[in-house]
Structure formats: C-alpha cells, structure tokens
Scaffold this motif. Structure first.
Motif, PDB file in Angstrom:
ATOM      1  N   ASN A 172     -41.017  28.307   7.094  1.00 56.58           N
ATOM      2  CA  ASN A 172     -40.175  28.727   8.212  1.00 56.58           C
ATOM      3  C   ASN A 172     -40.942  29.682   9.112  1.00 56.58           C
ATOM      4  N   HIS A 226     -30.746  25.965   4.832  1.00 61.69           N
ATOM      5  CA  HIS A 226     -32.091  25.473   5.130  1.00 61.69           C
ATOM      6  C   HIS A 226     -33.104  25.713   4.018  1.00 61.69           C
ATOM      7  N   ARG A 281     -36.879  23.916  -0.171  1.00 63.05           N
ATOM      8  CA  ARG A 281     -36.031  23.120   0.703  1.00 63.05           C
ATOM      9  C   ARG A 281     -35.442  21.963  -0.106  1.00 63.05           C
ATOM     10  N   GLU A 307     -42.847  31.758   4.669  1.00 62.58           N
ATOM     11  CA  GLU A 307     -42.243  32.295   5.880  1.00 62.58           C
ATOM     12  C   GLU A 307     -43.342  32.930   6.722  1.00 62.58           C
ATOM     13  N   SER A 330     -36.910  26.093  11.413  1.00 59.17           N
ATOM     14  CA  SER A 330     -36.973  25.458  10.098  1.00 59.17           C
ATOM     15  C   SER A 330     -37.014  23.942  10.261  1.00 59.17           C
TER      16      SER A 330
END
Length: 480
Positions: A319, A57, A210, A92, A331
């Motif tokens: 994420n 991911h 990503r 994140e 995700s």
C-alpha cells in the motif's frame, strides 16, 4: 415456537464471528441481518464483470501462530480463503515531502528499515516497537482472563498517540511517518489513544495480507461454517425491537411483527441503534441513552474504485500512504489467475459527512448532477495525488466509480456514513470504550464501536463478548 440460546443482531464480521464461536461451542444461534447478504463492510460489488472490495483491503497477524491466524484456524476457515502475503520489506510505503519511507514486517525488520533513514533514532524506534508489541500482548492477556483491558494496558488507553510517540521519538518528521498510516483508523494525535494505534500497527507489522478473490470470501467462509454446525442466518429481516421482560432481554421482534425468543441477545450494530431498539420497559435510564446518543462518530471515507485497462499497470504488493492536506491511501486488489497486472486499484481519503450533507435527503442513484460533479472533482484530485507514486495512472483507467459517506450510510447503515464507529478518546475512555455487557441483563454488545475497529479489533471484541456468555475458556480453545 423455537427458542434460541442466542440471537445475534447484525451479520457483519462481528456478528458472524460471535455466531460462529457460539455455534461451535454448542449453542443454538440465530444470526439476523437487514441486508440481502451477510458481510457488512466485507461486502463486494460488481462493475463490468469485475468484483470490487468496498472497504476491507488488508488484514494483519495472519502468520502461523499470530492472533488472527489462530482465530481463523479455530473457526476452520484458513484453508478456505486465498490470503496473499504482502511485501515483507515494505508492505506499506509512507510518502512524505517527496520521500518514501518503508513499513516492514517483523519488529526488528521494521526498526532496521526506518533506522536507515533516521539513524539517530534507532534506539527510539526500538523502544517504540517494543511498546506497541507490549500493548498487544497485554491486551491478549486480558482476553485470556476474560477481563478486556488489563490494568497494565490502561496507560495506553489514557495516553494520546501523539504524546506516546513523542516520548520515544524526537525527530518531528519520523513522528509524522509513524502516524503515516493513521488513515486506517482515522487517528488524531491529540485524541486517539496510543492503545488504538499500537493494536492496529502492531498487527500489520507482525504480518500483512491481502485477499485474492475478495474480502467477502472471509465472511462467506464463516457463514458456511455457521450453517454447517446448525446455526441459522436470516437476511433481509430488520429488527424492530429487543424484547425485555423483568429487566432481562428475552429475544427480538422484527419489523414484520415476528417475535423470536432467546436466552440472550448480542447486538453488533451501532450502540445508538441498539439503544433505539430498547423500549421504556427495558429499564434503560434516559441519562444513559443521552450519553450514547452524544457519542462522536468517526468521519466517513471517500473511496474511488478504478478498473484498469488489461495489461496496462503492473500489480504492486504493498500500500501507499500519501501524507498531505488530503491524505490518500492507495491499495491494489491481488490479480486473478496469476496475472502480473493490476485489475482494480482503490484510492481512499477521509471525508466528513458535512461535505455531502446537502444531499442527505436523496436516495442512491437520485442525487443529481451537482453531487456527481462533486464526486468527479474529488476523484480527479485523488488521481492527481496518486500519480505521484503511480505515474500514468489516469491514462490506464478503463472505468471508475466512487463511494461517499452517503453510500456507506445507505448500504452499510452506519450513522452519517461513519466507517470506524465511535471515536475513541484518551481523555474519555470510560465513555468511548463500551463494555461488552450492556446495562440490560442478558443483552451483550460487540462490533467496532465497542472496543476497537478493524478486523483484528472486532475479533478481539467478539472473543470478549462470547467469553462473557460462555463463562471463559474460549481464548484457550482459540490457542491464545
């Protein structure tokens, strides 16, 4: 009969990397894979015309000059893959007890953002950030010297992540936050070496990316490079045994009975499967086979893949890590064609093989109503958890499907659906960190069970393995 310099078993990311390095350095290489296509955990699948990433991911350390960028540039694939940089100030979001804590890119930025929530711990956060950076630099230096672990990095291998974080951080909540993305390596604060945590977290803090178009674009790019340089890739071909003569590996035999000779063999599959391929004439001691067979594997994962209704849910370029009794990672795949709306959202949670063991004798698509109901109930729990950060998620879903440890066992062929291979144990480093040079001469090992899992960890190991064969100098050519 053609004789290769190297036969590589397994065309996951480790096998592709090893084959690409060795082919690039002038060796004749055959990469052999039992699946229909190369890729391993990078393989996608399609539902309702949508390509869905099964497992990978995001990737770290891809900014200019960083570890993965240098390696992919060496392979010549950086321009072949559409990497998408995640949010700089919050790649994140760690969600704990109703609060959201940001993980930011760049070590100084990472410290400053978290220190805003824990001002008394700013000094400790700086020391923590310095520590994970130091472990990474020492490990890369080990690759340069072709020795794997440097003496200086051994302390990080024999110290648990919980113990090391507690050394820098006094606030209990902040300790939990720093372990907040442990789902990406299934960390255990008492068992997992600080080395695993440091290498993983440092990579993403350096930079997080990503992949638009799917993670398989990475493995497809590497495969095309191998072929363009004269390397061979054979899929749908299962290896029955590794041939050994006079204590040296001399090739492989496939299940169809074909013997393929080579000067060396690299196995990138699980060590247990490698051991099973070695006959009594290999000279491998039963005590060693037993030790390998008793290695503990990481748990599996339950992945819920959600195809969203068009134009319903805006894409979020970070994420979410939801801590709690059931930790969940959320995700999103980068949307195609510049759309601002999410097309695929994936919810990921750890799952033990024991949770699905009652259906272990069944085949995909034939597991019965009880199994389907089990997956639905667990999926509903994950959606409910995810709606804490994605309100209205359930009503925006067009279609869903899921994968349990049985899915990964049957399609990726990992023991009991393990997603990260052998568990690394700070109290048993010599048993759980395996050398790339096996007990059989001219047989080498690579892959996530050997040193470290994940794209960066597997790449790290691939470089060590190829350095053993090429006699060093690979790290310098990569630019490390």
């Amino acid at each position: 009969m053609k004789r290769y310099d190297v036969v590589v078993i397994g065309a996951g990311i480790a096998g592709l990397e090893c084959a690409s390095i060795l082919t690039k350095e002038g060796m004749s290489v055959l990469l052999i894979e039992q699946g229909a296509v190369p890729g391993g955990f990078f393989q996608p699948f399609r539902r309702r015309g949508v390509t869905i990433d099964s497992s990978v991911h995001y990737i770290g350390s891809l900014d200019k000059g960083q570890f993965m960028e240098r390696f992919f540039s060496y392979l010549g694939i950086m321009e072949m893959v559409d990497f998408v940089r995640m949010d700089n100030d919050q790649f994140e979001s760690v969600c704990l007890e109703g609060e959201v804590f940001p993980f930011a890119m760049g070590h100084s930025n990472f410290v400053e953002r978290l220190a805003g929530f824990f001002p008394k711990e700013k000094n400790g956060l700086q020391r923590y950030a310095d520590a994970i950076k130091s472990v990474s630099l020492l490990s890369i230096e080990g690759v340069r010297r072709g020795e794997g672990f440097s003496k200086e990095s051994m302390e990080a291998i024999t110290t648990s992540v919980g113990e090391e974080i507690s050394y820098y951080i006094k606030d209990v909540k902040l300790r939990r936050v720093l372990m907040g993305n442990s789902i990406i390596y299934l960390g255990d604060e008492k068992v997992t070496p600080f080395y695993v945590h440091a290498m993983t977290n440092n990579s993403y803090i350096e930079s997080s990316w990503r992949i638009r178009g799917g993670a398989h674009s990475v493995t497809e790019a590497i495969a095309s490079k191998i072929k363009s340089m004269g390397g061979e890739i054979r899929c749908s071909e299962e290896v029955k045994s590794i041939l050994v003569e006079g204590g040296k590996s001399v090739g492989i035999e496939t299940k169809s009975g074909e013997r393929i000779l080579s000067e060396r063999v690299i196995s990138t599959i699980h060590p247990v499967h490698t051991s099973d391929m070695l006959g009594a004439d290999s000279g491998l001691k039963e005590s060693y086979r037993k030790r390998v067979a008793e290695l503990k594997n990481s748990p599996g994962m339950f992945c819920l893949y959600l195809i969203m209704k068009q134009g319903q849910y805006k894409y979020i370029n970070r994420n979410f890590q939801l801590l709690g009794e059931i930790p969940v990672m959320v995700s999103m795949q980068p949307p195609q064609n510049g759309s601002e709306f999410a097309e695929v959202i994936t919810l990921i949670a750890p799952m033990l093989y024991d949770d699905v063991a009652k259906w272990s004798d069944s085949k995909p698509g034939q597991r019965g109503d009880e199994y389907c109901e089990f997956k639905k109930e667990f999926s509903d729990k994950l959606i409910k958890r995810a709606e804490v950060v994605l309100p209205g998620l359930n009503s925006s879903i067009e279609y869903s499907c899921s994968a349990s440890p049985l899915t990964f066992r049957d399609y990726i062929k990992t023991p009991m659906g393990s997603v990260y291979g052998v568990v690394k144990d700070c109290k048993r480093p010599l048993s759980t960190f395996l050398p790339v040079k096996s007990r059989v001469e001219n047989l080498y090992l690579a892959g996530q069970s050997i040193n470290l899992h994940g794209v960066m960890g597997v790449t790290f190991t691939s470089l060590l393995t190829c350095s053993e064969i090429l006699g060093g100098g690979v790290a310098k050519k990569v630019g490390l």
